[in-house]
Structures are given as C-alpha cells and as structure tokens.
Scaffold this active site. Sequence first.
Site, PDB file in Angstrom:
ATOM      1  CB  ALA A  14      -0.945   0.025   1.238  1.00  0.00           C
ATOM      2  CG  ASP A  63       8.785 -10.554   2.793  1.00  0.00           C
ATOM      3  OD1 ASP A  63       8.068 -10.848   1.876  1.00  0.00           O
ATOM      4  OD2 ASP A  63      10.016 -10.879   2.880  1.00  0.00           O
ATOM      5  CB  VAL A  64       3.270 -10.380   1.287  1.00  0.00           C
ATOM      6  CG1 VAL A  64       2.701  -9.055   1.556  1.00  0.00           C
ATOM      7  CG2 VAL A  64       4.137 -10.323  -0.330  1.00  0.00           C
ATOM      8  CG  ASN A  90      -1.522  -3.770  -4.602  1.00  0.00           C
ATOM      9  OD1 ASN A  90      -1.795  -3.670  -5.777  1.00  0.00           O
ATOM     10  ND2 ASN A  90      -0.519  -3.211  -4.099  1.00  0.00           N
ATOM     11  CB  SER A 142      -1.067  -8.907 -14.203  1.00  0.00           C
ATOM     12  OG  SER A 142      -0.565  -8.732 -15.487  1.00  0.00           O
ATOM     13  CE1 TYR A 155       3.680  -8.970 -11.955  1.00  0.00           C
ATOM     14  CE2 TYR A 155       3.112  -9.289 -14.296  1.00  0.00           C
ATOM     15  CZ  TYR A 155       3.140  -8.793 -12.974  1.00  0.00           C
ATOM     16  OH  TYR A 155       2.068  -7.601 -12.728  1.00  0.00           O
ATOM     17  CB  ALA A 157       4.285 -18.858 -13.767  1.00  0.00           C
ATOM     18  CB  ILE A 188      -1.502   0.520 -14.282  1.00  0.00           C
ATOM     19  CG1 ILE A 188      -2.751  -0.561 -14.493  1.00  0.00           C
ATOM     20  CG2 ILE A 188      -2.291   1.354 -13.491  1.00  0.00           C
ATOM     21  CD1 ILE A 188      -4.212  -0.134 -15.269  1.00  0.00           C
TER      22      ILE A 188
HETATM   23  P1  NAP Z   1       4.785  -0.832  -7.325  1.00  0.00           P
HETATM   24  O1  NAP Z   1       4.359   0.610  -7.600  1.00  0.00           O
HETATM   25  O2  NAP Z   1       5.899  -1.548  -7.394  1.00  0.00           O
HETATM   26  O3  NAP Z   1       4.140  -1.242  -5.901  1.00  0.00           O
HETATM   27  C1  NAP Z   1       3.971  -2.500  -5.241  1.00  0.00           C
HETATM   28  C2  NAP Z   1       4.335  -2.356  -3.808  1.00  0.00           C
HETATM   29  O4  NAP Z   1       4.348  -3.564  -3.294  1.00  0.00           O
HETATM   30  C3  NAP Z   1       5.633  -1.407  -3.391  1.00  0.00           C
HETATM   31  O5  NAP Z   1       5.219  -0.759  -2.439  1.00  0.00           O
HETATM   32  C4  NAP Z   1       6.501  -2.837  -2.863  1.00  0.00           C
HETATM   33  O6  NAP Z   1       7.430  -2.412  -2.237  1.00  0.00           O
HETATM   34  C5  NAP Z   1       5.354  -3.734  -2.255  1.00  0.00           C
HETATM   35  N1  NAP Z   1       6.173  -4.986  -2.087  1.00  0.00           N
HETATM   36  C6  NAP Z   1       6.945  -5.612  -2.993  1.00  0.00           C
HETATM   37  N2  NAP Z   1       7.412  -6.626  -2.471  1.00  0.00           N
HETATM   38  C7  NAP Z   1       6.658  -6.913  -1.147  1.00  0.00           C
HETATM   39  C8  NAP Z   1       6.659  -7.801  -0.224  1.00  0.00           C
HETATM   40  N3  NAP Z   1       7.531  -9.038  -0.291  1.00  0.00           N
HETATM   41  N4  NAP Z   1       5.882  -7.595   0.894  1.00  0.00           N
HETATM   42  C9  NAP Z   1       5.438  -6.458   1.121  1.00  0.00           C
HETATM   43  N5  NAP Z   1       5.279  -5.460   0.208  1.00  0.00           N
HETATM   44  C10 NAP Z   1       5.865  -5.699  -0.771  1.00  0.00           C
HETATM   45  O7  NAP Z   1       3.767  -1.802  -8.301  1.00  0.00           O
HETATM   46  P2  NAP Z   1       2.340  -1.439  -8.859  1.00  0.00           P
HETATM   47  O8  NAP Z   1       2.342  -1.200 -10.326  1.00  0.00           O
HETATM   48  O9  NAP Z   1       1.424  -0.696  -8.117  1.00  0.00           O
HETATM   49  O10 NAP Z   1       1.696  -3.054  -8.809  1.00  0.00           O
HETATM   50  C11 NAP Z   1       0.641  -3.371  -7.857  1.00  0.00           C
HETATM   51  C12 NAP Z   1      -0.031  -4.897  -8.087  1.00  0.00           C
HETATM   52  O11 NAP Z   1      -0.677  -4.688  -9.381  1.00  0.00           O
HETATM   53  C13 NAP Z   1       1.129  -5.710  -8.149  1.00  0.00           C
HETATM   54  O12 NAP Z   1       0.531  -6.975  -7.747  1.00  0.00           O
HETATM   55  C14 NAP Z   1       1.474  -5.969  -9.771  1.00  0.00           C
HETATM   56  O13 NAP Z   1       1.933  -7.168 -10.242  1.00  0.00           O
HETATM   57  C15 NAP Z   1      -0.182  -5.645 -10.455  1.00  0.00           C
HETATM   58  N6  NAP Z   1      -0.146  -4.942 -11.746  1.00  0.00           N
HETATM   59  C16 NAP Z   1       0.470  -3.851 -12.073  1.00  0.00           C
HETATM   60  C17 NAP Z   1       0.375  -3.397 -13.410  1.00  0.00           C
HETATM   61  C18 NAP Z   1       1.051  -2.416 -13.689  1.00  0.00           C
HETATM   62  O14 NAP Z   1       0.862  -1.982 -15.269  1.00  0.00           O
HETATM   63  N7  NAP Z   1       1.489  -1.308 -12.867  1.00  0.00           N
HETATM   64  C19 NAP Z   1      -0.356  -4.364 -14.299  1.00  0.00           C
HETATM   65  C20 NAP Z   1      -1.044  -5.602 -13.894  1.00  0.00           C
HETATM   66  C21 NAP Z   1      -0.638  -6.067 -12.532  1.00  0.00           C
HETATM   67  P3  NAP Z   1       8.849  -1.912  -2.846  1.00  0.00           P
HETATM   68  O15 NAP Z   1       8.821  -0.593  -2.969  1.00  0.00           O
HETATM   69  O16 NAP Z   1       9.978  -2.672  -2.178  1.00  0.00           O
HETATM   70  O17 NAP Z   1       8.805  -2.542  -4.371  1.00  0.00           O
END
Ligand code: NAP
Length: 247
Positions: A14, A63-64, A90, A142, A155, A157, A188
Amino acid sequence: MGQLDGKVALVTGAARGIGRAIAEKLASEGADLALCDLQADWLTETAESVQKLGRKALCVAVDVSNWEAVQGAVGEVQKAFARVDILVNNAGITKDTFLARMSVEDWDAVLSVNLKGSFLFTKAVSRPMMKQKSGAIVNIASIIGLIGNAGQCNYAASKAGVIALTKSTAKELASRHIRANAVAPGFIHTKMTDALAEDVKAQMLAAIPLKRMGEPEDVANVVLFLASDASAYMTGQVITVSGGMVM
Ligand code: NAP
C-alpha cells in the site's frame, strides 16, 4: 454514507502505486485501513491521505512472503480493529528476463511475493472472516496471467496462479459468505511500468484500444466494486482493466 462504512480493509503493497490508490479509494467510501508494506515508514504518505479522509490507518511492516510475519501482521490488525472485512492482495514484483536466462532465484522471488504472498494473507484472514461469516477478498492479478508474455514467465505463472487461487478460495469459502475475486490490470501508470524501455511502452500503447495507459485509480474503482456489496452476487470472477487490450 459511504459504501464501506464500518468496514476494515487490509491492503498489501500500500506504500505506492495501485495499492496506495486502492487504500485511498476504500477509505473515501468509509473503510478503516490496515496498510501493509515492507517498511512501515514507506506507508506514511498513504496513511496521511487515509486520515485526511477521516478514517483510521494502521501501518504494518510485513514481507508478504514470510508466514510468521503475515500471521503477526494479521494479529496486529485484529488487535487494533477487532475484525477484517476486506483483504486486497496487491503487493507484487517483477524480475523480467527471457526464460533461458532467468535465474532460479528470480523465478522463486517472483512466485514467493506474488503467489505465495497472496496465499499466506488469504490463509491468515480466512479464520477471522470465517468467524465473522463474511468477507471480501480481492486479488490483484494481471492480464499477463491470462495471455502470457515473452520475458515474464515467472510473473505470468505467478499471476495465473493468483487467478487459480482466487477461484479455489471462492469455491471453498462461499458457504461462509466470503467472496474472492480478482482484477487483472493491463498497462497501468506506476513505478513498475515507469521502469520499461520507451519502445516497449510505445508498443504497449499501440495495442490499447482506449489509447492511454491506465491510472491506479482505474484499478481502484473496480477493486472498490468487488470489495463492496455492489458485487454481492459475484465470486470467483476475474475482471480485466486494460483499456480493451485484452477482451
Ligand atoms: P509498485 O508501484 O511496484 O508497488 C508495489 C508495492 O508492493 C511496493 O510498495 C512494494 O515495495 C510492495 N512490495 C513488494 N514486495 C513486497 C513484499 N514482499 N511484501 C510487502 N510489500 C511488498 O507496483 P504497482 O504497479 O502498483 O503494482 C501493484 C500490483 O498490481 C502488483 O501485484 C502488480 O503485479 C499488479 N499489476 C500492475 C500493473 C501495472 O501496469 N503497474 C499491471 C498489472 C498488474 P517496494 O517499494 O519494495 O517494491
């Protein structure tokens, strides 16, 4: 009156991007928020926006992919709010490269956060939700989990796994009035996609019928729908939010 007045929502990842937009959207409809990310201080800005909306925000470092940490986090949330109504899985990462070059470590890391993390949080909240005899779980998958992508086998998988996890959770918990659905975003605008090369971004844009990248709020609006009673008769579904990129 908000659609989520009196509800408690837990959102992982978040601190920024889509997770932050989801937390703010749920708070704007009346939910109190448990905000989870790797470090609690990264959650300060999200917590401030939630509080400005008049809702409570609890920041939890977790850490999830770590079961003990996830159990501890859900325990903290129950202690603070005495319930969990909504879980949004998320948190997600990418470690892209072609299959032949992909290290086993990068495979494991992506599966651990994206898929195992979603399983662990679902498992941890299933007890309080079963006791309450209600709950809404929304998993962020995704479009890549639906169609695959060169350079993203780990990713893809993990996200296909999240979709299967969603459907199995939905079947298993429906009798307890717990629903589980998934959102499959396309391209996004977040830090995750900022990292892509300009030519890759141009190629993606060309493939989007609505001719723009999605904004985190586009995803958050659909998460709100799936978390609220507006979707009371939906479970085990995957909603694509991709500007028509996948139909
Ligand atoms: P993001 O900006 O990288 O944000 C993800 C957040 O999750 C970051 O704050 C991250 O921390 C945190 N995180 C990573 N590993 C973690 C862990 N082990 N435990 C707890 N928190 C953790 O990503 P986003 O683009 O908002 O994506 C959010 C979700 O949407 C993801 O599941 C992604 O796969 C999905 N998604 C995104 C897109 C897109 O186009 N952006 C498209 C399809 C799906 P850090 O700062 O350390 O990384």
